[in-house]
Design a protein around this motif. Structure first.
Motif, short mmCIF file in Angstrom:
data_model
loop_
_atom_site.label_atom_id
_atom_site.label_comp_id
_atom_site.label_asym_id
_atom_site.label_seq_id
_atom_site.Cartn_x
_atom_site.Cartn_y
_atom_site.Cartn_z
N ILE A 42 0.84 -1.20 0.00
CA ILE A 42 0.00 0.00 0.00
C ILE A 42 0.87 1.25 0.00
O ILE A 42 0.67 2.17 -0.81
N PHE A 43 1.85 1.32 0.90
CA PHE A 43 2.70 2.49 0.97
C PHE A 43 3.59 2.61 -0.27
O PHE A 43 3.89 3.72 -0.72
N GLY A 44 4.00 1.48 -0.83
CA GLY A 44 4.80 1.52 -2.06
C GLY A 44 4.01 2.09 -3.22
O GLY A 44 4.52 2.92 -3.98
N VAL A 45 2.77 1.67 -3.37
CA VAL A 45 1.92 2.19 -4.45
C VAL A 45 1.67 3.68 -4.24
O VAL A 45 1.76 4.47 -5.20
N LEU A 46 1.40 4.09 -3.02
CA LEU A 46 1.19 5.52 -2.75
C LEU A 46 2.45 6.33 -3.05
O LEU A 46 2.37 7.42 -3.60
#
Length: 67
Positions: A42-46
């Motif tokens: 999730i944080f990587g995509v964001l």
């Protein structure tokens, strides 16, 4: 102590809270790893979306032009 060592102490204390919460719930290791990988994804995509957004609108790059 220097600022760097105080930062390390602070980060260690900050990590104790979520680790102790997971330990108290006694979740199976496989489920815990899946949840951790989901949060990393999730944080990587964001992060990628923010970098692309900044590149598209000329606001500079988060990584200083590395991407």
């Amino acid at each position: 102590m220097t600022d760097t060592s105080m930062d390390l102490v602070f980060y260690a204390l900050v990590l104790i809270l979520p680790v102790s919460a997971l330990a108290a719930r006694r979740l199976p290791l496989g489920d815990t790893i899946k949840m951790a990988l989901a949060w990393v994804a999730i944080f990587g995509v964001l992060f990628v979306l923010v970098v692309l957004w900044q590149g598209a609108f000329g606001a500079g790059s988060v990584l200083g032009g590395l991407l």
